[in-house]
Design a protein around this motif. Sequence first.
Motif, PDB file in Angstrom:
ATOM      1  N   PHE A 124       0.858  -1.193   0.000  1.00 31.85           N
ATOM      2  CA  PHE A 124       0.000   0.000   0.000  1.00 31.85           C
ATOM      3  C   PHE A 124       0.892   1.240   0.000  1.00 31.85           C
ATOM      4  CE2 PHE A 124      -0.009  -1.507   4.528  1.00 31.85           C
ATOM      5  CZ  PHE A 124       0.751  -0.483   5.095  1.00 31.85           C
ATOM      6  N   ASP A 171      -3.055   6.053   1.006  1.00 30.08           N
ATOM      7  CA  ASP A 171      -4.115   5.095   0.685  1.00 30.08           C
ATOM      8  C   ASP A 171      -5.040   4.913   1.899  1.00 30.08           C
ATOM      9  OD1 ASP A 171      -3.036   4.698  -1.782  1.00 30.08           O
ATOM     10  OD2 ASP A 171      -2.227   2.698  -1.389  1.00 30.08           O
ATOM     11  N   ALA A 172      -6.319   4.678   1.622  1.00 28.79           N
ATOM     12  CA  ALA A 172      -7.258   4.375   2.695  1.00 28.79           C
ATOM     13  C   ALA A 172      -6.877   3.050   3.354  1.00 28.79           C
ATOM     14  CB  ALA A 172      -8.678   4.305   2.138  1.00 28.79           C
ATOM     15  N   ALA A 173      -7.260   2.882   4.619  1.00 29.30           N
ATOM     16  CA  ALA A 173      -6.925   1.674   5.370  1.00 29.30           C
ATOM     17  C   ALA A 173      -7.733   0.501   4.848  1.00 29.30           C
ATOM     18  CB  ALA A 173      -7.188   1.896   6.846  1.00 29.30           C
ATOM     19  N   LYS A 174      -7.113  -0.302   3.985  1.00 30.39           N
ATOM     20  CA  LYS A 174      -7.809  -1.456   3.397  1.00 30.39           C
ATOM     21  C   LYS A 174      -7.227  -2.788   3.852  1.00 30.39           C
ATOM     22  CE  LYS A 174      -9.333   0.840  -0.861  1.00 30.39           C
ATOM     23  NZ  LYS A 174      -9.284   0.791  -2.349  1.00 30.39           N
ATOM     24  N   TYR A 175      -5.915  -2.774   4.262  1.00 30.20           N
ATOM     25  CA  TYR A 175      -5.271  -4.041   4.594  1.00 30.20           C
ATOM     26  C   TYR A 175      -4.453  -3.924   5.886  1.00 30.20           C
ATOM     27  CZ  TYR A 175      -6.219  -4.826  -0.364  1.00 30.20           C
ATOM     28  OH  TYR A 175      -6.837  -4.931  -1.588  1.00 30.20           O
ATOM     29  N   PHE A 206      -5.903   1.774  10.943  1.00 26.96           N
ATOM     30  CA  PHE A 206      -7.167   1.229  11.461  1.00 26.96           C
ATOM     31  C   PHE A 206      -7.484   1.797  12.841  1.00 26.96           C
ATOM     32  CE2 PHE A 206      -6.122  -1.948   8.245  1.00 26.96           C
ATOM     33  CZ  PHE A 206      -7.361  -2.131   7.638  1.00 26.96           C
ATOM     34  N   GLU A 231      -8.202   5.440  12.251  1.00 28.32           N
ATOM     35  CA  GLU A 231      -9.208   5.620  11.197  1.00 28.32           C
ATOM     36  C   GLU A 231      -8.797   6.739  10.243  1.00 28.32           C
ATOM     37  OE1 GLU A 231     -13.003   6.107  13.086  1.00 28.32           O
ATOM     38  OE2 GLU A 231     -13.176   3.956  13.534  1.00 28.32           O
ATOM     39  N   HIS A 285      -3.102   5.552   5.362  1.00 25.62           N
ATOM     40  CA  HIS A 285      -1.761   5.069   5.707  1.00 25.62           C
ATOM     41  C   HIS A 285      -0.761   6.226   5.653  1.00 25.62           C
ATOM     42  CE1 HIS A 285      -2.758   0.855   5.993  1.00 25.62           C
ATOM     43  NE2 HIS A 285      -3.351   0.875   4.804  1.00 25.62           N
ATOM     44  N   PRO A 344      -8.148  -8.120   4.938  1.00 33.18           N
ATOM     45  CA  PRO A 344      -8.909  -7.014   4.360  1.00 33.18           C
ATOM     46  C   PRO A 344      -9.625  -6.210   5.442  1.00 33.18           C
ATOM     47  CG  PRO A 344     -10.046  -9.081   4.003  1.00 33.18           C
ATOM     48  CD  PRO A 344      -8.725  -9.431   4.614  1.00 33.18           C
ATOM     49  N   GLU A 345     -10.054  -5.015   5.071  1.00 29.42           N
ATOM     50  CA  GLU A 345     -10.648  -4.083   6.030  1.00 29.42           C
ATOM     51  C   GLU A 345     -11.804  -4.708   6.804  1.00 29.42           C
ATOM     52  OE1 GLU A 345     -12.786   0.339   6.113  1.00 29.42           O
ATOM     53  OE2 GLU A 345     -12.241  -0.616   4.209  1.00 29.42           O
ATOM     54  N   ARG A 350     -12.021  -5.104  10.890  1.00 27.10           N
ATOM     55  CA  ARG A 350     -13.087  -4.510  11.702  1.00 27.10           C
ATOM     56  C   ARG A 350     -13.776  -5.572  12.572  1.00 27.10           C
ATOM     57  NH1 ARG A 350     -11.405   0.532  11.500  1.00 27.10           N
ATOM     58  NH2 ARG A 350     -11.344   1.392   9.373  1.00 27.10           N
TER      59      ARG A 350
END
Length: 351
Positions: A30, A34-38, A70, A73, A76, A92-93, A97
């Motif tokens: 990543f 980048d948005a928190a996806k992994y 994460f 929130e 990265h 994965p996100e 969660r």
Amino acid sequence: MPLFAQVSPETLKAVTVNMVRHFRHDEIVFRRGDAAKYLVILLEGQMCIYAEDVFLTCRSAPAVLGEQAFIDETAHSATLKAQGFVKAIVLPEATVRELMLDNTFVRNLLRLVSCKLRESTNDRERHYRREELLFSEFKAHASEEMIDSLLATGIDYGSPRHIKDAVILFSDIRGFTTHSAGMSADEIAGQLSPYLSEIVDTIHRHGGLVDKFVGDAVMAVWGYTASDRKAVDAFRCAEEMVRLAAGMQFGGAPIRIGVGLNTGEVFSGNIGNEGKKQFTVLGMPVNLASRFESKAKDLNAPIVLGQAFYDALPTELQHLLTPHTGQDIKGDSPQTLYTFDPATDEKGQNQ
């Protein structure tokens, strides 16, 4: 695996075999922003962390990476890249969660974050200790005012550059070899150190940077900060150095020094390799300043300067100087040199 320690089997059902991935060398997992996806859990190999293409650190198995995004929130804060062949669990996100609803998992995650913070604090302490050591060494070269100016402008004095209209000063003690011949090493150090300390303070007061000591010789430079008074400051510095030295003793005799002054474009910066680097100033103006200093004895004057430096002085100071035409200079053509003796100037003012 520390992250999953004592987590219930029911919760761990969310982690499946198909989440295991393999990464080739330099593959990006990543990117910063980048948005928190992994959430990445290393099983084999290493991954490296970068910020704006600047390398920060590498992590090895069983490190957990990407967790801050994460927890906070947020996106990265760094880029994650594989170093060689890497095997990892990539959660994965949605799975992350779900796992974060389990208190044991969250406690394990926070322990890992705490461990990273402790490691980061230790790294920062080592960095600051090294920085403070370098800073304390730099303070021997420059005054606090110059350091403040460089820090305010963000100038890295050690980065390679050309300095236009730099001013160079060379000085050394007349008859040093003769006077020191019958002295012990402790006696030389004991008598030379106070003199050099006073000379360094004088250079700093006049805005110069001490480049180096070579035995009893001192080299100083002006030009790292913007000033229209470089030549005047260096001239007044040389004048004060001569008077100061005359009031001190070495080997039982008053200290007499010769000073050479020159101006011109020079190279400045740290040269060498990672094992050994040294700050230096190079160029013909530097060589000539040293040769002007060596002419002080022949011209029977403590301060000697060349035409370029003479031209940089205001008229009121030019009138104090005595010209000497046709002077042979090693490695250069004959030229006019100018001399000044503060003691003679004082006698003239007192008459």
